[in-house]
Design a protein around this motif. Structure first.
Motif, PDB file in Angstrom:
ATOM      1  N   ILE A  34       0.476  -0.987   0.006  1.00 24.51           N
ATOM      2  CA  ILE A  34      -0.450   0.215  -0.157  1.00 24.51           C
ATOM      3  C   ILE A  34       0.991   1.371   0.014  1.00 24.51           C
ATOM      4  O   ILE A  34       2.079   0.868   0.463  1.00 24.51           O
ATOM      5  CB  ILE A  34      -0.822  -0.014   1.164  1.00 24.51           C
ATOM      6  CG1 ILE A  34      -0.178   0.115   2.288  1.00 24.51           C
ATOM      7  CG2 ILE A  34      -1.617  -1.173   1.501  1.00 24.51           C
ATOM      8  CD1 ILE A  34      -0.911   0.759   4.037  1.00 24.51           C
ATOM      9  N   THR A  35       0.122   2.203  -0.939  1.00 28.05           N
ATOM     10  CA  THR A  35       0.604   3.282  -0.676  1.00 28.05           C
ATOM     11  C   THR A  35       0.051   4.588   0.089  1.00 28.05           C
ATOM     12  O   THR A  35      -1.181   4.372   0.756  1.00 28.05           O
ATOM     13  CB  THR A  35       1.289   4.282  -2.153  1.00 28.05           C
ATOM     14  OG1 THR A  35      -0.136   4.065  -2.399  1.00 28.05           O
ATOM     15  CG2 THR A  35       1.480   3.149  -3.018  1.00 28.05           C
ATOM     16  N   LEU A  36       0.800   5.476   0.765  1.00 24.93           N
ATOM     17  CA  LEU A  36       0.867   6.516   1.157  1.00 24.93           C
ATOM     18  C   LEU A  36       0.439   8.044   0.793  1.00 24.93           C
ATOM     19  O   LEU A  36       1.169   8.217  -0.032  1.00 24.93           O
ATOM     20  CB  LEU A  36       1.041   6.351   3.313  1.00 24.93           C
ATOM     21  CG  LEU A  36       1.383   5.487   3.635  1.00 24.93           C
ATOM     22  CD1 LEU A  36       1.718   5.624   5.500  1.00 24.93           C
ATOM     23  CD2 LEU A  36      -0.408   5.053   4.223  1.00 24.93           C
ATOM     24  N   SER A  37      -0.600   8.679   1.361  1.00 25.64           N
ATOM     25  CA  SER A  37      -0.695  10.365   0.943  1.00 25.64           C
ATOM     26  C   SER A  37      -0.925  11.127   2.555  1.00 25.64           C
ATOM     27  O   SER A  37      -0.723  10.732   3.270  1.00 25.64           O
ATOM     28  CB  SER A  37      -1.945  10.562   0.560  1.00 25.64           C
ATOM     29  OG  SER A  37      -1.910  10.240  -0.686  1.00 25.64           O
ATOM     30  N   MET A  38       0.374  11.953   1.962  1.00 26.64           N
ATOM     31  CA  MET A  38       0.542  12.536   2.961  1.00 26.64           C
ATOM     32  C   MET A  38       0.341  14.373   3.286  1.00 26.64           C
ATOM     33  O   MET A  38       1.023  14.857   2.469  1.00 26.64           O
ATOM     34  CB  MET A  38       1.991  12.293   4.069  1.00 26.64           C
ATOM     35  CG  MET A  38       2.686  10.651   4.483  1.00 26.64           C
ATOM     36  SD  MET A  38       4.150  10.606   4.893  1.00 26.64           S
ATOM     37  CE  MET A  38       4.334   9.414   4.684  1.00 26.64           C
ATOM     38  N   GLY A  39      -0.134  15.183   4.326  1.00 28.05           N
ATOM     39  CA  GLY A  39      -0.131  16.327   4.424  1.00 28.05           C
ATOM     40  C   GLY A  39       0.122  17.006   5.649  1.00 28.05           C
ATOM     41  O   GLY A  39      -0.187  16.401   6.600  1.00 28.05           O
ATOM     42  N   ILE A  40       0.990  17.935   5.335  1.00 24.80           N
ATOM     43  CA  ILE A  40       1.832  18.778   5.921  1.00 24.80           C
ATOM     44  C   ILE A  40       1.243  19.849   6.648  1.00 24.80           C
ATOM     45  O   ILE A  40       1.997  20.356   5.335  1.00 24.80           O
ATOM     46  CB  ILE A  40       3.202  18.471   6.392  1.00 24.80           C
ATOM     47  CG1 ILE A  40       3.683  16.907   6.024  1.00 24.80           C
ATOM     48  CG2 ILE A  40       3.939  18.624   7.250  1.00 24.80           C
ATOM     49  CD1 ILE A  40       4.743  16.227   5.743  1.00 24.80           C
ATOM     50  N   ALA A  41       1.374  20.505   7.835  1.00 20.63           N
ATOM     51  CA  ALA A  41       1.391  21.915   8.007  1.00 20.63           C
ATOM     52  C   ALA A  41       2.456  21.949   9.349  1.00 20.63           C
ATOM     53  O   ALA A  41       2.440  20.782  10.229  1.00 20.63           O
ATOM     54  CB  ALA A  41      -0.370  21.926   8.302  1.00 20.63           C
TER      55      ALA A  41
END
Length: 957
Positions: free
Chosen positions: A643-650
């Protein structure tokens, strides 16, 4: 003299009113207990479980009334109280009872209907009216000696009804008028009853005065007679001397007469004392003249009544409890026959209908026939022992409660030494009762540590100072048991306020502590992954932002989502999906050892709080390390999955200092990563905010547009390729903005699909399309078929059939005039429910078209399993006709649709070459700018009129 008589009458009236009210109020309290129990049982019988506040009222009322009854019975005994104290107590008691009844009426009449929908208003009115009427009826019976007693009970009971008339929306005006009239009637009855009692007591007092005056006049008459006799004696002194013997004899007679009179007076005093003793002891003597068949007895008014013995026995048979009749007869016969020394029996008699009272009857035959030994006369007494039996039963019940209570209970003397315990306290402490009795309060617990000694000392000081203690303690008994306890100690005082005993109640809090720990875990952690949940994540992030600003200078909020988790979860089934989430959580836990916090928010969403510091890897390096760790496959149910991951960073504080704003920034970055196809890392930027604000403004204006009828429907023609006749139209929505003009669908349809607005737009398009079809049919165009685009949300919300039925019924068009275009992606989710929905649509003779074929999942099973009539080739394939590979794909699509018996539609035709190629493939329907752009209603109608459905179509560029 007159004033003395008035004072005497007034004092007698006051004393009689208080004394009678004290005696009658006991029956009033018993009546209140019974009616409250009856109402509670009626509600419990029909509505289970009962409401908390209703239970609290019932238990509190029963306890309060029982305490009042005990105080009346035990404290205010006849002749052992002051009238002023009794008057104050009666006022307090009546006010308490009135308040309890008022709370009960409020609970039944106003509160229960609001929390129990099944408990109707008429039922609430019936039960509350029953409580009011019955209690006030008993109040009229027992509390009208003084108006204040009755009013203190009656007036509080009216508050809930008047409250409902003033503040509640009462639709029944007649109910209020009837209630007010009933209140006046009850007050009038109470006033009348009070006047009757007062007049009776006054007459009794006046009669007492008259009797006293008569006795005084007799005494004065006797005194005057004695004086007159003395004068006569003096005048006949000489004659008395001559007749000395006669005088001596007469003197002896007078002395004897006086002695007899004195004896008679003493007997009368003794008789009065005996009657008073009988009255106080509740004893009623009886005398049975068996020979003459007459029985003399004392009734409840302490009056002697004579009856025929046969009638008396018949009456006894009616009032004695059926279970006690044989017992009574047996004991009586044994004594009359001389088989028992005396007659003695305890049985129940009926005071009023349904109310039984225990009595103790004792008697003895005092005269028998010397020849036949038959009884001639029998005397005895009967005593009411109902109160004694009730007290005994209450004592037995209290002892049973003490023995069977599920909490530890102990009794201490005034020196805090144990004098009694119950079995549960023995179980808690680990000691036998004999080992506890005689020891001090904390002698059975460990006192090795100074903290324990201090706690024990504080408890003892508080108990000795204020007479009570209530709190939680952690205690270790000398038996070895250690547990958390809730200790409650309360002092018991005598009538003079001196402490005589202490009652202690001990509850084991061990299980409650375990439950609190379990609830705390369930509240803050996800049971599937054992990671902190969204609530704990938000709390912890708030703590970092607010309380630790000085220690954490910079921090990254990382939001993680598993790519394409939904189809994978459906494939793996529920258990497989849960196992995958557990393994993902474990891998995140291992790879984020340096992170501040790792949480599982919901579904496939995770969050990481990472402190930015020069001694730690950068955020990019940390996320790359996570991605690398997830390149290794997961073994789920014996199979490997990557599986792959999507990452969002603040970042804090760069992107915000508030919890919600930081989360929103991270979610926007995550959404951007997902939009790029996933398996990527995106950092929040200000451009995202601009796009978000633009979307918010568009959504706001779109809602206004729907409300203001700014959305209009355009129609793009569909042409038969073979003869170039019009097949129909495709309905396309446009936004006629009052300021910006026509807004293309690409600007607002994607946003509408993210909200419920798309369903409202779809409903509008269906309704307007049906109206237009009706208009064209009326103009003579009866073979027109108009297609409407349907999105997945409309299929899932369950309102599509209602919208279609309403549109068809309101316009009277045929279902064959409508065609629904559904995308492939709409068929993926909930395929079973979608299948059932499409079958119901087919029952209405509505055609179903598979839109944008080839751009979605392109599963051939959809074509075989779903009731699809039309196959629509997407414009992306038509526009590339001329490319050999693309032509092969289009050719395969047309051939497949033909082979399956479907009508094939090609959209987006813009050139003659594209049309000619599709004609060679024998495609059925063509649509595109080559024929016409989407037209408003007026132009579409003109276009339809010009062609007349039979004219050949001239190409348009």
């Amino acid at each position: 003299m007159v004033h003395h008589q008035k004072d005497y009458i007034q004092q007698h009236l006051n004393s009689a009113q208080i004394t009678n009210t004290l005696r009658h109020s006991r029956y009033f309290l018993i009546s209140i207990l019974i009616i409250c129990l009856y109402i509670f049982c009626v509600y419990l019988l029909h509505y289970q479980p009962t409401e908390l506040y209703f239970n609290v009222w019932f238990v509190g009322t029963e306890i309060m009334v029982s305490l009042c009854w005990l105080i009346n019975t035990l404290y205010f005994k006849p002749g052992q109280y002051h009238l002023r104290t009794a008057h104050r107590w009666l006022n307090t008691q009546c006010l308490l009872i009135g308040a309890c009844i008022a709370i009960g009426i409020y609970t039944i009449y106003i509160y229960l209907p609001s929390v129990n929908a099944q408990f109707t208003a008429i039922q609430a009115l019936t039960l509350s009216a029953l409580l009011l009427i019955v209690t006030q009826a008993f109040g009229l019976t027992f509390l009208t000696q003084k108006p204040s007693y009755f009013c203190l009970v009656f007036l509080p009971c009216l508050i809930p009804f008047f409250f409902s008339q003033i503040f509640e929306n009462n639709d029944n005006l007649f109910l209020g008028l009837s209630l007010n009239f009933a209140v006046l009637v009850i007050l009038f009855c109470a006033s009348s009853s009070y006047r009757i009692h007062k007049r009776t007591s006054r007459l009794y007092a006046e009669n007492s005065l008259l009797v006293s005056d008569a006795k005084q006049q007799v005494a004065w008459t006797d005194e005057l007679c004695q004086q007159l006799q003395q004068e006569v004696n003096k005048s006949k002194d000489i004659e008395m001397q001559l007749q000395l013997n006669n005088q001596l004899l007469e003197q002896k007679v007078r002395e004897r007469t006086y002695d007899i009179h004195q004896m008679n007076h003493d007997l009368q005093n003794q008789n009065q004392n005996l009657e008073l003793a009988h009255e106080i002891a509740g004893i009623r003597p009886w005398d049975w003249n068996i020979k003459d068949r007459v029985i003399t007895l004392t009734n409840h008014m302490h009056e002697k009544v004579s009856r025929d013995s046969k009638d008396h026995h018949a009456q006894l048979h009616d009032i004695i409890h059926p279970d006690d009749v044989d017992y009574f007869k047996s004991n009586m016969k044994q004594h009359l026959r001389g088989q028992a020394e005396r007659y003695e029996a305890t049985y129940r008699i009926q005071q009023t209908k349904g109310v039984w009272s225990w009595v103790h009857d004792i008697g003895r035959v005092i005269s028998r026939d010397p020849k036949t030994n038959k009884p001639l006369r029998m005397v005895g007494i009967r005593r009411d022992i109902q109160n004694e039996r009730t007290s005994q039963e209450r004592l037995k019940l209290a002892a049973s409660v003490l023995e069977q209570a599920a909490e530890g209970i102990f009794i201490l003397n005034e020196d805090l030494l144990y004098i009694d315990t119950n079995p549960f306290f023995e179980q808690l402490s680990g000691f036998e009762r004999e080992q506890i009795i005689g020891k001090h309060l904390f002698d059975i617990t460990a006192n090795y540590k100074s903290q324990q000694r201090s706690t024990h000392s504080n408890i003892i000081k508080q108990v000795m100072k204020i007479g009570s203690f209530d709190g939680e303690i952690n205690e270790k008994f000398l038996s070895g048991k250690e547990m958390a306890l809730w200790l409650h100690i309360n002092a018991i005082t005598d009538d003079e306020g001196r402490v005589t005993h202490y009652i202690g109640i001990v509850s084991d809090l061990t299980e409650r502590k375990h439950q609190e720990q379990r609830l705390s875990y369930l509240e803050n952690y996800d049971t599937l992954t054992d990671l902190p949940n969204r609530f704990y994540y938000n709390y912890q992030l708030h703590q970092y932002l607010v309380t630790q600003k000085d220690s954490i200078k910079q921090m990254a909020v990382i939001r993680i989502n598993i790519d394409r988790f939904r189809p994978l979860n459906e494939y793996l089934s529920h258990n497989g999906g849960d196992e995958l989430l557990r393994q993902v959580a474990q891998r995140l836990r291992i790879t984020n050892a340096e992170a501040l916090f790792v949480a599982h928010l919901n579904g496939d969403d995770f969050a990481i709080l990472y402190e930015i510091s020069h001694i730690r890897p950068s955020v990019q390096e940390h996320c790359d390390r996570i991605s690398k760790a997830f390149s290794q496959p997961f073994n789920v149910l014996g199979q490997d999955y990557v599986i792959t991951l999507s990452m969002g960073i603040a970042f804090y504080p760069d992107h915000g200092r508030q919890l919600d704003y930081l989360n929103n920034c991270a979610e926007q970055a995550l959404a951007e990563a997902k939009a790029l196809g996933g398996n990527t890392i995106r950092f929040y930027s200000s451009e995202n905010t601009a796009l978000l604000e633009q979307g918010i403004f568009i959504e706001r204006d779109l809602r206004k547009a729907i409300k203001n009828n700014e959305l209009v429907v355009y129609y793009q023609p569909k042409i038969h390729i073979t003869n170039q006749h019009i097949y129909g139209f495709e309905a396309l929505v446009r936004w006629q903005h009052p300021e910006k003009g026509i807004i293309p669908p690409g600007m607002f349809i994607p946003l509408a699909e993210q909200t419920s607005l798309i369903s409202e737009i779809g409903r509008l398009v269906i309704r307007e399309t049906a109206k237009q079809i009706r208009q064209w049919n009326d103009e003579g165009f009866r073979d027109i078929c108009v297609s409407v685009n349907i999105v997945a949300q409309q299929l899932r919300r369950g309102q599509l059939l209602d919208d279609l039925d309403q549109a068809i019924e309101s316009t009277g068009i045929s279902g064959k005039s409508l065609e629904l275009e559904i995308t492939e992606s709409s068929l993926v989710e909930n395929s079973d429910s979608v299948m059932n929905l499409l079958n119901e649509i087919k029952e209405r003779h509505i055609n179903i078209s598979l839109d944008d074929f080839g751009t979605g999942y392109s599963s051939l099973s959809y074509l075989a399993d779903f009731p699809i009539d039309i196959l629509k080739i997407d414009r992306s394939f038509v526009s590339k006709i001329g490319d050999k590979k693309q032509e092969a794909i289009v050719s395969a699509m047309v051939a497949m649709g033909k082979a399956m018996g479907m009508t094939v539609v090609a959209e987006g035709i813009e050139t003659v070459e594209q049309l000619e190629y599709l004609r060679e493939l024998k495609c059925d329907i063509a649509q595109g700018f080559l024929f016409s752009k989407p037209l408003p209603i007026k132009e579409a109608s003109e276009y339809l009129a010009q062609t007349k459905l039979n004219l050949s179509y001239s190409y348009q560029v």
